[in-house]
Design an enzyme around this catalytic site. Structure first.
Site, PDB file in Angstrom:
ATOM      1  N   TYR A 138      45.068  31.442  35.532  1.00  0.00           N
ATOM      2  CA  TYR A 138      45.878  30.394  36.163  1.00  0.00           C
ATOM      3  C   TYR A 138      46.364  29.359  35.138  1.00  0.00           C
ATOM      4  O   TYR A 138      47.243  28.551  35.421  1.00  0.00           O
ATOM      5  CB  TYR A 138      45.105  29.689  37.285  1.00  0.00           C
ATOM      6  CG  TYR A 138      44.743  30.596  38.446  1.00  0.00           C
ATOM      7  CD1 TYR A 138      45.385  31.814  38.637  1.00  0.00           C
ATOM      8  CD2 TYR A 138      43.766  30.243  39.355  1.00  0.00           C
ATOM      9  CE1 TYR A 138      45.057  32.657  39.680  1.00  0.00           C
ATOM     10  CE2 TYR A 138      43.434  31.072  40.414  1.00  0.00           C
ATOM     11  CZ  TYR A 138      44.077  32.282  40.567  1.00  0.00           C
ATOM     12  OH  TYR A 138      43.745  33.116  41.608  1.00  0.00           O
ATOM     13  N   LYS A 185      35.333  42.566  35.006  1.00  0.00           N
ATOM     14  CA  LYS A 185      36.010  43.876  34.980  1.00  0.00           C
ATOM     15  C   LYS A 185      35.887  44.376  33.544  1.00  0.00           C
ATOM     16  O   LYS A 185      36.881  44.648  32.862  1.00  0.00           O
ATOM     17  CB  LYS A 185      37.477  43.678  35.442  1.00  0.00           C
ATOM     18  CG  LYS A 185      38.235  44.962  35.710  1.00  0.00           C
ATOM     19  CD  LYS A 185      37.772  45.686  36.947  1.00  0.00           C
ATOM     20  CE  LYS A 185      38.546  46.983  37.110  1.00  0.00           C
ATOM     21  NZ  LYS A 185      37.957  47.886  38.111  1.00  0.00           N
ATOM     22  N   ASP A 217      35.779  44.951  41.710  1.00  0.00           N
ATOM     23  CA  ASP A 217      36.148  45.802  42.841  1.00  0.00           C
ATOM     24  C   ASP A 217      34.907  46.178  43.643  1.00  0.00           C
ATOM     25  O   ASP A 217      34.906  46.167  44.877  1.00  0.00           O
ATOM     26  CB  ASP A 217      36.935  47.042  42.378  1.00  0.00           C
ATOM     27  CG  ASP A 217      36.391  47.659  41.101  1.00  0.00           C
ATOM     28  OD1 ASP A 217      35.534  47.043  40.447  1.00  0.00           O
ATOM     29  OD2 ASP A 217      36.812  48.787  40.756  1.00  0.00           O
ATOM     30  N   ASP A 241      38.341  32.914  43.003  1.00  0.00           N
ATOM     31  CA  ASP A 241      39.288  32.474  44.024  1.00  0.00           C
ATOM     32  C   ASP A 241      39.313  33.491  45.171  1.00  0.00           C
ATOM     33  O   ASP A 241      39.219  33.150  46.355  1.00  0.00           O
ATOM     34  CB  ASP A 241      40.683  32.372  43.368  1.00  0.00           C
ATOM     35  CG  ASP A 241      41.696  31.678  44.231  1.00  0.00           C
ATOM     36  OD1 ASP A 241      41.308  31.150  45.290  1.00  0.00           O
ATOM     37  OD2 ASP A 241      42.882  31.663  43.860  1.00  0.00           O
ATOM     38  N   ASP A 245      36.896  33.343  49.069  1.00  0.00           N
ATOM     39  CA  ASP A 245      37.522  33.355  50.402  1.00  0.00           C
ATOM     40  C   ASP A 245      36.938  34.488  51.239  1.00  0.00           C
ATOM     41  O   ASP A 245      36.687  34.331  52.442  1.00  0.00           O
ATOM     42  CB  ASP A 245      39.045  33.534  50.288  1.00  0.00           C
ATOM     43  CG  ASP A 245      39.764  32.196  50.193  1.00  0.00           C
ATOM     44  OD1 ASP A 245      39.108  31.215  49.788  1.00  0.00           O
ATOM     45  OD2 ASP A 245      40.957  32.126  50.525  1.00  0.00           O
TER      46      ASP A 245
END
Ligand code: NAD
Length: 345
Positions: A138, A185, A217, A241, A245
């Site tokens: 970001y 990852k 994943d 992020d 959620d």
């Protein structure tokens, strides 16, 4: 006396902040300490008044605050502004050096039937997501080609950035069930390979914490397969992020989830949801996320007993079958929910 800057923001922000302040005031009265609430414009309402989401007046108050209580910002009224209200959030976090985002996702017994997961799968969920907040993709280099048909974003972390967020996660794990799952990852991304190496190096300083590593994943899948396997989950900015959620939804409603962004001088405490323009002004929002953010705020200031009291009052309220509209069609208003929690303190 502690100075709490309240940035209610937009949409349901002012409604839920009113209830959080109501409960914080009741808790401070009961426990004999003083909180001074200072209200400032932030987000869309600040754009309306000052032409910018994080004006000088707000910035200066935040700089002197002991803690910041934030509602939510944004909404359709400002979607076409050159500088959107949400950009104020990034500026606020950077200005306070708040690099660590803590998001507890704990299911209340009374909400087990509100989870989209079956009761036997969601029960016992009690996770703390620790998300890096001021680095990664970001904030990395980005661009779009002149023709507009190519674009890129860059994920970049330094070892120092990884170490400081990992340290927060290890310390949190120590105060909980001493299990830390670091998500990356590392089978593909160089930044993740560095992430894993740094977490493994730091783990030597925390032999009492059990560390595991999981590809993102797989983590997304494991969260819905068996959320109770997790204690503390450590993530980069983007992975956190997304996964936080997902974790919050397991617990019933986004309206009940708090967060704390810490690391700098003053912490920022806010529910994880947005400004919910679809229900703003109806006195229908769930204020529990804001109220529990208030509890995290008190804990950060050393008022642990008062924080615990608020958390217990929320649980008692839900156990008494008092719900807002996001949780039940038979419901109370936002302000009645605040009253109910305050009355149980
Ligand atoms: P949202 O979280 O505002 O709403 C998503 C859904 O959840 C809506 O149906 C809403 O009614 C419901 N909801 C959210 N909070 C609730 C609560 N406390 N009680 C009951 N229901 C609740 O997300 P969105 O609709 O994608 O975004 C709306 C605006 O908020 C956008 O402008 C977005 O950019 C902004 N936003 C701000 C923040 C922030 O201030 N930190 C975070 C996310 C989104």
């Amino acid at each position: 006396m502690k100075n709490i800057v309240v940035l209610s923001g937009d949409g349901i922000g002012p409604e839920i902040c009113t209830e959080a302040v109501k409960v914080l005031s009741a808790a401070s009265k009961k426990h004999g300490f003083e909180l001074n609430f200072i209200y400032k414009d932030f987000g869309g309402c600040a754009i309306d008044h000052y032409g910018t989401p994080f004006p000088f007046d707000t910035r200066s108050a935040v700089g002197k605050a002991d803690a910041v209580l934030l509602g939510a910002v944004g909404g359709p009224a400002w979607d076409k502004c050159a500088k959107r209200p949400e950009s104020g959030l990034l500026e606020l976090r950077s200005s306070l050096g708040a690099y660590a985002n803590l998001r507890p996702a704990r299911i209340y017994k009374a909400l087990e039937d509100s989870s989209p997961l079956k009761r036997e799968i969601c029960q016992g969920t009690d996770i703390l997501m620790v998300r890096e907040l001021t680095g990664g993709i970001y904030f990395g280099k980005r661009g779009t080609s002149e023709s507009g048909d190519r674009a890129f974003d860059t994920e970049e972390y330094s070892g120092a950035e990884i170490e400081r967020i990992a340290r927060v996660a290890f310390e949190q794990a120590r105060s909980r069930r001493r299990r830390l799952c670091s998500v990356d990852k590392a089978n593909i991304l160089d930044s993740s390979k560095l992430w894993r190496r740094c977490v493994e190096a730091l783990a030597k300083q925390y032999p009492d914490v059990e560390v595991t590593h999981m590809y993102v994943d797989n983590a997304a899948m494991q969260l819905v397969r068996c959320p109770s396997q997790f204690d503390v989950i450590l993530c980069s900015n983007m992975f956190g992020d997304i996964l936080s959620d997902e974790a919050s939804m397991i617990c019933g409603s986004i309206g009940t989830m708090p967060s704390a962004s810490i690391g700098g001088k003053a912490g920022i405490f806010e529910p994880i949801h947005g400004s919910a323009p679809d229900i703003a002004g109806q006195n229908a929002a769930d204020p529990i996320g804001a109220v529990l953010s208030g509890a995290m705020l008190l804990r950060s200031l050393g008022y642990d007993a008062a924080a615990q009291d608020i958390e217990r009052a929320v649980e008692l309220t839900l156990n008494d079958g008092i719900f807002t509209r996001d949780l039940s069609p038979v419901c109370v208003t936002c302000s009645e929910m605040g009253d109910a929690i305050a009355a149980r303190l």
